[in-house]
Design an enzyme around this catalytic site. Structure first.
Site, PDB file in Angstrom:
ATOM      1  NE  ARG A 112      -3.121  79.242  71.743  1.00  0.00           N
ATOM      2  CZ  ARG A 112      -3.817  78.941  72.828  1.00  0.00           C
ATOM      3  NH1 ARG A 112      -3.462  77.916  73.586  1.00  0.00           N
ATOM      4  NH2 ARG A 112      -4.857  79.670  73.180  1.00  0.00           N
ATOM      5  CE1 TYR A 123      -1.115  86.268  64.785  1.00  0.00           C
ATOM      6  CE2 TYR A 123      -2.667  87.251  63.256  1.00  0.00           C
ATOM      7  CZ  TYR A 123      -1.406  86.800  63.554  1.00  0.00           C
ATOM      8  OH  TYR A 123      -0.433  86.873  62.587  1.00  0.00           O
ATOM      9  CD  GLU A 124      -4.766  81.395  66.074  1.00  0.00           C
ATOM     10  OE1 GLU A 124      -5.309  80.570  66.831  1.00  0.00           O
ATOM     11  OE2 GLU A 124      -5.287  81.767  65.007  1.00  0.00           O
ATOM     12  N   GLY A 125      -4.551  83.639  70.970  1.00  0.00           N
ATOM     13  CA  GLY A 125      -4.345  83.712  72.413  1.00  0.00           C
ATOM     14  C   GLY A 125      -3.287  84.726  72.766  1.00  0.00           C
ATOM     15  CD  GLN A 129      -0.455  81.433  73.859  1.00  0.00           C
ATOM     16  OE1 GLN A 129      -0.028  80.287  73.946  1.00  0.00           O
ATOM     17  NE2 GLN A 129      -1.566  81.738  73.217  1.00  0.00           N
TER      18      GLN A 129
END
Length: 597
Positions: A298, A439-441, A446
């Site tokens: 992230r 991506y990655e949340g 977040q």
């Protein structure tokens, strides 16, 4: 088409004056990170980014990664570039010396990583995922797993991936159904399918080490029943040589809006009897371990936002200098001028420049805090810095990547119609930047993490300490004369007040009405990003003014003050409206019944 040029002058300034790299060099294990060494690392990284990676960016986008018969062929030049990347030691930059790494601080690696991402977003994703896999194994793997895999991964001979998402389970990891069946020898057989696996298959390295989330037969339902497994593409013999091909194959790659040179794989595990996997750490603690990778990723994705701002800005600036169009505004019958002379083009370029500098400054400061959180000898200092890092990671990820999309879009606008034409390169930056918000949340994930786990759970204590640090800067701003600092102070002070008001409302509301609080989560993340970026820009302006007052004639410092003034007038000025969206906006978000959409 212009190539990327690393903004080393600003990087050095931020590292030294804002992130405090000299203080970081006093931490245990960081003693070699002197200013001279950092300068040398930046210079060499810039050469690699400018001379090797940037020239591959456009042709790599046009050619794309190609899948055939369960194998992926990378675009021309990528394999050779990766080999040179690994041979030059870039994969080992921030890794532990115990495993062959150079052990440089995260803040130095952040600056270098920004260069890779600006120069070639697609290429940079391979070492990003490998770094996350390395961190997970270092912190959670057994001695045998570390001995088997880490040396080769740190050296770049092998790469790594993270396998979370399944066709039926996107961001809802409780729905993971990949299964892991224990074997008499202590290994497991993995069965299932994973999607959206970055660099799940490629031809740049001899082995790929997949970290895979799966459930054992006795696992409880939900996220508490997920375990993490190492599943190599090729099995590894006792002597470290490669053995048989494992039952883990790429059955397709996605056709995407951007990052065409980064293969996004659909991975099938166990179609031919089961893929051999080895448990990482303890059973049913896989999500905890995977979050090690996710937090690293992230932050790295947040740097992609910084990089997108910088690269889009450079291309738009260079085009604006060269593109001759119309006479200067207010001049009748004069010569035609470059469009950089036109006020609205200058406004757009200043938005791009100021956001690039603000996101960079915030990211590097967070990286330095991470170094202090992991290496400082005083446990209270470590704890305080870790709380700051935890609070700001979703902001670096969410605000920086949203900034990247916004700035890349403005870059297209600066080009006018030519920005919509692929050959100028401006469109690629916009296409590539969009994925970083997902991506990655996603940004929404977040933001929910920020207001829930990072704020409401602790009653907003860390946010309050950050706001106190921001307010402490006001006294220094008040000592400065002139219109620039009057405007900076006024906007910054108003931004802090708006942030404090919105933060207090969220903490008070979260427990009683979580839906109303969540409706304002993304506006609050944006608000915190804007004000935190303004905080770092104000610090930068004070340093720059002190240099000017001391007789330094470097125009960089004047530009820094002026850029901060612009940021205050055009970006910090948005804070009040965002705070209102947080505190008063839930009704409008939640009022309509579903059938009215």
């Amino acid at each position: 088409m212009s190539e990327y040029v690393a903004p080393i002058r600003d990087m050095r300034f931020v590292l030294k004056e804002l992130a405090g790299v000299e203080d970081v060099a006093q931490l245990p294990g960081c003693e070699e990170a002197t200013l001279d060494l950092v300068d040398a690392v930046l210079e060499e990284a810039a050469k690699f980014a400018e001379e090797v990676l940037s020239p591959l960016n456009w042709p790599g986008d046009q050619e794309g990664a190609r899948w055939h018969d369960k194998a992926v062929t990378m675009p021309a030049g990528f394999k050779e570039a990766y080999q040179l990347f690994a041979d030059s030691g870039w994969t080992a930059l921030a890794c532990e010396p115990e495993w062959g790494g150079q052990g440089l601080p995260k803040v130095v690696a952040a600056a270098v990583g920004e260069m890779w991402k600006s120069a070639n977003h697609s290429f940079s994703l391979c070492p990003l995922l490998t770094t996350g896999a390395i961190e997970a194994l270092v912190l959670s793997g057994s001695d045998d797993l570390k001995k088997t895999y880490l040396d080769k991964m740190v050296s770049g001979v092998w790469t790594g991936t993270m396998n979370l998402t399944e066709p039926n389970a996107g961001s809802d990891l409780a729905a993971v159904r990949t299964r892991a069946e224990p074997q008499p020898d202590g290994s497991y057989r993995i069965f299932g399918q994973k999607i959206f696996i970055t660099y799940g298959e490629h031809d740049m390295a001899e082995n790929i080490i997949h970290l895979v989330l799966a459930r054992t037969p006795t696992a409880p339902e939900g996220v508490k029943g997920i375990s993490l497994f190492v599943v190599p593409k090729f099995m590894v013999n006792d002597d470290g040589s490669l053995g048989d091909r494992n039952d883990a194959y790429c059955v397709s790659i996605e056709h995407k809006l951007g990052i065409h040179a980064s293969p996004t794989a659909i991975m099938a595990f166990g179609d031919h009897g089961g893929a051999v996997g080895h448990l990482v750490g303890e059973e049913n603690r896989g999500l905890e371990y995977m979050f090690i990778m996710m937090n690293a990723a992230r932050f790295g994705v947040g740097l992609e936002g910084v990089a997108a701002c910088e690269r889009a800005y450079q291309r738009a600036r260079d085009y604006a200098r060269d593109r001759i169009q119309c006479t200067d505004i207010g001049v009748r019958g004069g010569a035609k001028v470059a469009i950089i002379n036109h006020p609205d083009v200058r406004r757009m370029l200043m938005i791009m420049k100021s956001r690039a500098e603000a996101t960079r400054a915030l990211a590097y400061v967070v990286a330095a805090a991470h170094d202090a959180a992991t290496r400082h000898p005083d446990s209270e200092v470590r704890k305080r810095n870790q709380a700051f890092v935890d609070l700001m990671i979703p902001v670096v990820k969410g605000w920086s990547t949203e900034s990247g999309v916004t700035i890349a879009s403005i870059g297209v606008q600066v080009h006018g119609g030519m920005g919509y034409i692929e050959e100028t390169g401006a469109a690629q930056h916009l296409r590539d930047a969009q994925i970083s918000t997902i991506y990655e949340g996603t940004t929404g994930i977040q933001a929910n993490d920020l207001i829930g786990r990072k704020m409401a759970r602790e009653g907003g204590a860390t946010l309050k300490s950050v706001i106190n640090a921001m307010r402490a800067l006001d006294a220094d701003l008040a000592k400065q004369d002139g219109a620039n600092f009057t405007a900076i102070r006024s906007r910054f002070s108003a931004g802090i007040d708006a942030l404090a008001e919105a933060g207090e409302w969220l903490v008070a509301t979260y427990g009683a009405d979580v839906r109303a609080a969540s409706a304002g989560a993304v506006p609050f993340l944006t608000l915190l990003g804007i004000v935190a970026g303004g905080w770092q820009m104000a610090r930068a302006a004070l340093v720059a003014q002190a240099k000017i007052d001391g007789g330094d004639k470097d125009p960089f410092y004047k530009a820094k003050v002026v850029t901060t003034r612009f940021y205050a007038d055009h970006v910090l000025s948005q804070a009040r409206g965002l705070a209102s969206s947080v505190t008063d906006g839930a009704e409008g978000v939640l009022a309509l019944p579903e059938d009215m959409f």
